[in-house]
Scaffold this active site. Structure first.
Site, PDB file in Angstrom:
ATOM      1  N   GLY A   5     -31.439 -20.695 -75.201  1.00 11.21           N
ATOM      2  CA  GLY A   5     -32.219 -21.883 -75.514  1.00 11.21           C
ATOM      3  C   GLY A   5     -33.437 -21.998 -74.613  1.00 11.21           C
ATOM      4  O   GLY A   5     -33.705 -21.132 -73.772  1.00 11.21           O
ATOM      5  N   GLN A   6     -34.160 -23.084 -74.761  1.00  9.73           N
ATOM      6  CA  GLN A   6     -35.393 -23.307 -74.009  1.00  9.73           C
ATOM      7  C   GLN A   6     -35.172 -23.297 -72.501  1.00  9.73           C
ATOM      8  O   GLN A   6     -36.023 -22.830 -71.752  1.00  9.73           O
ATOM      9  CB  GLN A   6     -35.997 -24.655 -74.389  1.00  9.73           C
ATOM     10  CG  GLN A   6     -36.409 -24.754 -75.819  1.00  9.73           C
ATOM     11  CD  GLN A   6     -36.725 -26.175 -76.213  1.00  9.73           C
ATOM     12  OE1 GLN A   6     -36.238 -27.121 -75.611  1.00  9.73           O
ATOM     13  NE2 GLN A   6     -37.536 -26.322 -77.230  1.00  9.73           N
ATOM     14  N   HIS A   7     -34.084 -23.841 -72.054  1.00 10.58           N
ATOM     15  CA  HIS A   7     -33.866 -23.982 -70.611  1.00 10.58           C
ATOM     16  C   HIS A   7     -33.291 -22.729 -69.969  1.00 10.58           C
ATOM     17  O   HIS A   7     -33.186 -22.670 -68.746  1.00 10.58           O
ATOM     18  CB  HIS A   7     -32.982 -25.196 -70.320  1.00 10.58           C
ATOM     19  CG  HIS A   7     -33.716 -26.478 -70.506  1.00 10.58           C
ATOM     20  ND1 HIS A   7     -33.990 -27.324 -69.465  1.00 10.58           N
ATOM     21  CD2 HIS A   7     -34.264 -27.046 -71.601  1.00 10.58           C
ATOM     22  CE1 HIS A   7     -34.661 -28.364 -69.918  1.00 10.58           C
ATOM     23  NE2 HIS A   7     -34.838 -28.215 -71.219  1.00 10.58           N
ATOM     24  N   GLU A   8     -32.953 -21.737 -70.755  1.00  9.00           N
ATOM     25  CA  GLU A   8     -32.423 -20.488 -70.205  1.00  9.00           C
ATOM     26  C   GLU A   8     -33.566 -19.521 -69.903  1.00  9.00           C
ATOM     27  O   GLU A   8     -33.681 -18.448 -70.475  1.00  9.00           O
ATOM     28  CB  GLU A   8     -31.383 -19.868 -71.155  1.00  9.00           C
ATOM     29  CG  GLU A   8     -30.066 -20.576 -71.138  1.00  9.00           C
ATOM     30  CD  GLU A   8     -30.069 -21.905 -71.854  1.00  9.00           C
ATOM     31  OE1 GLU A   8     -29.697 -22.905 -71.215  1.00  9.00           O
ATOM     32  OE2 GLU A   8     -30.455 -21.964 -73.027  1.00  9.00           O
ATOM     33  N   SER A   9     -34.404 -19.948 -68.999  1.00 10.99           N
ATOM     34  CA  SER A   9     -35.493 -19.107 -68.505  1.00 10.99           C
ATOM     35  C   SER A   9     -35.742 -19.475 -67.043  1.00 10.99           C
ATOM     36  O   SER A   9     -35.409 -20.578 -66.601  1.00 10.99           O
ATOM     37  CB  SER A   9     -36.781 -19.323 -69.314  1.00 10.99           C
ATOM     38  OG  SER A   9     -37.367 -20.565 -69.005  1.00 10.99           O
TER      39      SER A   9
END
Length: 136
Positions: A43-47
């Site tokens: 998802g978006q926060h997995e960076s």
């Protein structure tokens, strides 16, 4: 034990509260124990960038150390971006992209990968549907 069902999680596991490490670790353990039943998308926060800004980095540093955050980022960079359910339902964590012609195009993404500022990977994580916009 999970039922005969399979479970697909669409991302944004971290930076959503004070127990992100616990939440994501539990999902990884379930994935390890039930590899054919548990499926995790990125998802978006997995960076690195987003998890650092929105608190996951701080949680890792507070509870453990920066190295564990770096190890989580390696896992994030290896997660898939989409799934196809029963050859009919295409699932991505956020949106579509003009660079995606068919679901199997996802297989061309070389992982591990950081999230770039533009392009297919960025679109899959950050594109949102807007009924007032026509085209891309």
């Amino acid at each position: 034990e999970p039922s005969e069902s399979q479970y697909l999680f669409l991302g944004c596991y971290v930076s959503r509260g004070k127990r992100s490490i616990d939440t994501f670790t539990l999902l990884l353990l379930y994935k390890k124990k039930y590899p054919e039943k548990i499926h995790l998308l990125r998802g978006q926060h997995e960076s690195a960038q987003i998890s650092r800004i929105y608190g996951f980095y701080d949680e890792c540093k507070r509870k453990f150390n920066v190295r564990i955050w770096k190890d989580f980022v390696k896992v994030f960079n290896s997660l898939p971006f989409g799934a196809l359910i029963q050859e009919r339902i295409f699932c991505v964590p956020s949106g579509l992209s003009p660079n995606l012609q068919r679901p199997k195009d996802l297989l061309q993404i070389q992982r591990p990968v950081d999230v770039p500022d533009a392009g297919l990977v960025c679109d899959l994580l950050w594109a949102y549907f807007d009924a007032d916009v026509t085209g891309w």
